[in-house]
Motif scaffolding. Structure first.
Motif, mmCIF file in Angstrom:
data_model
loop_
_atom_site.group_PDB
_atom_site.id
_atom_site.type_symbol
_atom_site.label_atom_id
_atom_site.label_comp_id
_atom_site.label_asym_id
_atom_site.label_seq_id
_atom_site.Cartn_x
_atom_site.Cartn_y
_atom_site.Cartn_z
ATOM 1 N N GLY A 31 0.796 -1.377 0.215
ATOM 2 C CA GLY A 31 -0.035 -0.008 -0.116
ATOM 3 C C GLY A 31 0.824 1.152 0.204
ATOM 4 N N ALA A 32 0.484 2.084 -1.082
ATOM 5 C CA ALA A 32 1.349 3.382 -1.240
ATOM 6 C C ALA A 32 0.418 4.705 -0.673
ATOM 7 C CB ALA A 32 1.958 3.446 -2.457
ATOM 8 N N GLY A 33 -0.248 4.590 0.330
ATOM 9 C CA GLY A 33 -1.075 5.714 0.884
ATOM 10 C C GLY A 33 -0.112 6.408 1.734
ATOM 11 N N TYR A 34 -0.926 7.448 2.665
ATOM 12 C CA TYR A 34 0.060 8.181 3.544
ATOM 13 C C TYR A 34 0.734 7.278 4.425
ATOM 14 C CZ TYR A 34 -3.403 11.822 1.853
ATOM 15 O OH TYR A 34 -3.950 12.644 1.074
ATOM 16 N N ALA A 35 -0.074 6.259 5.076
ATOM 17 C CA ALA A 35 0.716 5.533 5.858
ATOM 18 C C ALA A 35 1.845 4.700 5.357
ATOM 19 C CB ALA A 35 -0.183 4.692 6.921
ATOM 20 N N GLY A 36 1.314 4.096 4.363
ATOM 21 C CA GLY A 36 2.303 3.050 3.902
ATOM 22 C C GLY A 36 3.568 3.743 2.951
ATOM 23 N N LEU A 37 3.579 4.766 2.481
ATOM 24 C CA LEU A 37 4.906 5.634 2.253
ATOM 25 C C LEU A 37 5.475 6.026 3.053
ATOM 26 C CD1 LEU A 37 3.626 7.684 -1.129
ATOM 27 C CD2 LEU A 37 5.620 6.094 -0.751
ATOM 28 N N ALA A 38 4.969 6.588 4.077
ATOM 29 C CA ALA A 38 5.626 7.093 5.283
ATOM 30 C C ALA A 38 6.394 6.068 5.827
ATOM 31 C CB ALA A 38 4.623 7.656 6.295
ATOM 32 N N THR A 39 6.028 4.775 6.096
ATOM 33 C CA THR A 39 6.568 3.642 6.608
ATOM 34 C C THR A 39 7.866 3.182 5.773
ATOM 35 O OG1 THR A 39 4.554 2.868 7.484
ATOM 36 C CG2 THR A 39 6.458 1.125 7.642
ATOM 37 N N ALA A 40 7.467 3.015 4.483
ATOM 38 C CA ALA A 40 8.485 2.809 3.488
ATOM 39 C C ALA A 40 9.698 3.584 3.333
ATOM 40 C CB ALA A 40 7.933 2.282 2.113
ATOM 41 N N THR A 41 9.306 4.936 3.072
ATOM 42 C CA THR A 41 10.336 6.050 2.966
ATOM 43 C C THR A 41 11.453 6.100 4.221
ATOM 44 O OG1 THR A 41 8.923 7.786 3.450
ATOM 45 C CG2 THR A 41 9.122 7.205 1.110
ATOM 46 N N ARG A 42 10.623 6.044 5.271
ATOM 47 C CA ARG A 42 11.589 6.328 6.509
ATOM 48 C C ARG A 42 12.359 4.901 6.934
ATOM 49 N NH1 ARG A 42 8.040 9.939 5.968
ATOM 50 N NH2 ARG A 42 8.264 12.103 7.336
ATOM 51 N N ALA A 43 11.752 3.846 6.937
ATOM 52 C CA ALA A 43 12.427 2.445 6.924
ATOM 53 C C ALA A 43 13.640 2.362 6.214
ATOM 54 C CB ALA A 43 11.529 1.483 7.114
ATOM 55 N N GLY A 44 13.336 2.918 4.700
ATOM 56 C CA GLY A 44 14.173 2.808 3.553
ATOM 57 C C GLY A 44 15.645 3.827 3.680
ATOM 58 N N ARG A 45 15.561 4.491 4.665
ATOM 59 C CA ARG A 45 16.704 5.458 4.989
ATOM 60 C C ARG A 45 17.760 4.526 5.528
ATOM 61 N NH1 ARG A 45 13.884 10.476 8.101
ATOM 62 N NH2 ARG A 45 12.560 11.465 6.355
ATOM 63 N N HIS A 46 17.455 3.439 6.178
ATOM 64 C CA HIS A 46 18.248 2.604 6.773
ATOM 65 C C HIS A 46 18.319 0.903 6.485
ATOM 66 C CE1 HIS A 46 19.099 5.933 9.382
ATOM 67 N NE2 HIS A 46 17.782 5.876 9.583
ATOM 68 N N ARG A 47 17.235 0.623 5.877
ATOM 69 C CA ARG A 47 17.049 -0.923 5.532
ATOM 70 C C ARG A 47 16.518 -0.948 4.082
ATOM 71 N NH1 ARG A 47 15.712 -3.315 10.466
ATOM 72 N NH2 ARG A 47 15.524 -5.337 9.312
ATOM 73 N N GLU A 48 16.816 -2.134 3.581
ATOM 74 C CA GLU A 48 16.021 -2.424 2.201
ATOM 75 C C GLU A 48 14.489 -2.751 2.362
ATOM 76 O OE1 GLU A 48 17.806 -2.494 -0.579
ATOM 77 O OE2 GLU A 48 19.883 -1.991 0.319
ATOM 78 N N VAL A 49 13.711 -2.119 1.669
ATOM 79 C CA VAL A 49 12.319 -2.250 1.877
ATOM 80 C C VAL A 49 11.951 -2.461 0.318
ATOM 81 C CG1 VAL A 49 10.217 -1.150 2.398
ATOM 82 C CG2 VAL A 49 12.183 -0.649 3.929
ATOM 83 N N THR A 50 10.688 -3.257 0.180
ATOM 84 C CA THR A 50 10.197 -3.634 -1.053
ATOM 85 C C THR A 50 8.626 -3.089 -0.633
ATOM 86 O OG1 THR A 50 11.224 -5.668 -1.295
ATOM 87 C CG2 THR A 50 9.024 -5.368 -2.448
ATOM 88 N N LEU A 51 8.172 -2.026 -1.573
ATOM 89 C CA LEU A 51 7.055 -1.339 -1.566
ATOM 90 C C LEU A 51 6.305 -2.013 -2.659
ATOM 91 C CD1 LEU A 51 4.847 0.734 -0.522
ATOM 92 C CD2 LEU A 51 6.135 2.210 -2.010
ATOM 93 N N ILE A 52 4.864 -2.429 -2.515
ATOM 94 C CA ILE A 52 4.107 -3.094 -3.385
ATOM 95 C C ILE A 52 2.940 -2.254 -3.644
ATOM 96 C CG2 ILE A 52 2.714 -5.230 -4.283
ATOM 97 C CD1 ILE A 52 4.510 -6.962 -2.473
ATOM 98 N N ALA A 53 2.530 -1.811 -4.721
ATOM 99 C CA ALA A 53 1.711 -0.905 -5.318
ATOM 100 C C ALA A 53 1.487 -0.737 -6.575
ATOM 101 C CB ALA A 53 1.748 0.511 -4.511
ATOM 102 N N PRO A 54 0.250 -0.865 -7.050
ATOM 103 C CA PRO A 54 -0.127 -0.818 -8.625
ATOM 104 C C PRO A 54 0.098 0.477 -9.327
ATOM 105 C CG PRO A 54 -2.012 -1.279 -7.605
ATOM 106 C CD PRO A 54 -1.083 -1.185 -6.325
ATOM 107 N N GLU A 55 -0.387 1.685 -8.506
ATOM 108 C CA GLU A 55 -0.390 2.851 -9.068
ATOM 109 C C GLU A 55 1.130 3.318 -9.166
ATOM 110 O OE1 GLU A 55 -1.120 3.382 -4.739
ATOM 111 O OE2 GLU A 55 -1.593 2.126 -6.090
ATOM 112 N N GLU A 56 1.375 4.308 -10.232
ATOM 113 C CA GLU A 56 2.456 4.823 -10.669
ATOM 114 C C GLU A 56 2.526 6.407 -9.795
ATOM 115 O OE1 GLU A 56 5.112 3.770 -12.498
ATOM 116 O OE2 GLU A 56 4.049 2.115 -12.827
ATOM 117 N N ARG A 57 1.411 6.909 -9.497
ATOM 118 C CA ARG A 57 1.343 8.179 -8.746
ATOM 119 C C ARG A 57 0.637 8.195 -7.368
ATOM 120 N NH1 ARG A 57 3.291 12.450 -11.491
ATOM 121 N NH2 ARG A 57 4.106 12.003 -13.511
#
Length: 354
Positions: free
Chosen positions: A10-36
């Protein structure tokens, strides 16, 4: 463990916030069908034909260690710790962040899904209105924030159309007395007809059926309420009667500790705050918190306090309603141009970034 496979769905507000902040230090896979990124709190602007603000997900995760998989998760195998997708095959995980959020709820009202425009179809609604050859009648169902903002934006952008806002209770009824007065004055000034205490029983190609008789409409906007995505319940996670994942004070699933849930997907209850409501006001702090935890910060229990609620009332008016830490209303509100400017600043600030 630094080699854990962290997958965010999920790449909504919560999913993106989680992925981008964890991704500063860890490898993260983000699954989302939308481009934007879908800026849900700006869908009323899209419906009215305003320029869309939808940054590319690739830009939002740039500079982090996030790899985006453009696919939709179709099933979760909790026993095998594997996600099944429509285009990318199976994706294994060690830590799963479930952030599929919510969607418009039709509550079984006949014809609502077939004959109305929910917020998710804001662009289609704009095309429908743009194709109108003359004045049209619009019925907006729902007296909450989404319904109010939709009605105000559409009425201001299309003064030739007749906009009617219907609510089963009272439009803006959760606000303070001063907040309610301002919202209703603003809607009246824009030409919106307010119809309190009317329950919709069906949606037809020609409008609405209600408990107080039919309401003709050329187009119906459905903004009654939201419901969680059903995938969590289908997978076998412990969920509430409403479908939200039951989590502990670290946002971890009580039934499957390798799974976290954030945003509208999570049922979070805090001491002195009660059950947190759905919305970006709670989703973004949850995602920020969890991203820091997964990134290596010592896990303290999630904490949150409300401060304000805000509404857009067209391009020239807005409302900032101050609230207590438990989201109960304070008497003080900020209205007019100051309210609009603060609302605009908050909206600009809620786009997650790496």
């Amino acid at each position: 463990m630094t080699d854990e496979r962290i997958v965010v769905v999920g790449a909504g507000y919560a999913g993106l916030a989680t992925a981008t902040r964890a991704g500063r230090h860890r490898e993260v896979t983000l699954i989302a069908p939308e481009e934007r990124f879908l800026h849900r709190v700006r869908q009323h602007e899209t419906a009215a034909g305003r320029p869309e603000h939808r940054p590319a997900l690739a830009d939002l995760v740039r500079g982090s260690r996030v790899t985006r998989v453009p696919a939709e998760v179709t099933a979760i195998d909790l026993a095998a710790r594997t996600l099944h997708t429509d285009t990318a095959g199976p994706v294994p995980y060690d830590v799963l962040v479930y952030a599929l959020g919510s969607r418009t709820a039709f509550h079984g009202v006949p014809g609502a899904a077939e004959h109305s425009y929910p917020a998710e179809r804001a662009a289609a609604l704009h095309r429908r209105l743009a194709a109108s050859l003359g004045p049209a009648s619009l019925a907006v169902v729902g007296g909450g924030a989404t319904g109010i903002e939709m009605a105000a934006e559409l009425a201001e952008a299309h003064p030739e159309h007749r906009v009617r806002l219907l609510a089963a209770d009272r439009v803006g009824g959760w606000l303070s007395a001063r907040g309610q007065r301002h919202v209703r004055r603003a809607l009246h000034r824009l030409g919106v007809t307010i119809d309190d205490g009317r329950t919709v029983t069906a949606v037809t190609p020609g409008g609405l059926e209600t408990d107080r008789g039919p309401v003709p409409a050329d187009a119906v906007v459905w903004a009654a309420s939201m419901e969680p995505h059903p995938l969590a319940a289908e997978a076998g996670l412990d969920v509430t009667a409403g479908g939200q994942v039951v989590v502990d004070d670290h946002l971890r699933s009580v039934s499957h500790p390798e799974v976290y849930a954030v945003g509208d997907a999570a049922a979070v209850t805090l001491p002195g705050r009660g059950a947190l409501r759905m919305g970006c006001a709670t989703a973004l702090p949850m995602g920020t918190y969890l991203g820091r935890v997964l990134g290596g910060r010592a896990p303290r229990p999630f904490a949150f306090s409300y401060a304000a609620q805000c509404l857009s009332l067209g391009r020239r008016d807005g409302l900032l309603q101050l609230v207590r830490a438990d989201d109960s209303m304070r008497p003080l509100v900020l209205t007019g141009t100051p309210g609009r400017l603060v609302k605009a600043a908050i909206v600009r600030a809620v786009t997650p970034r790496s």
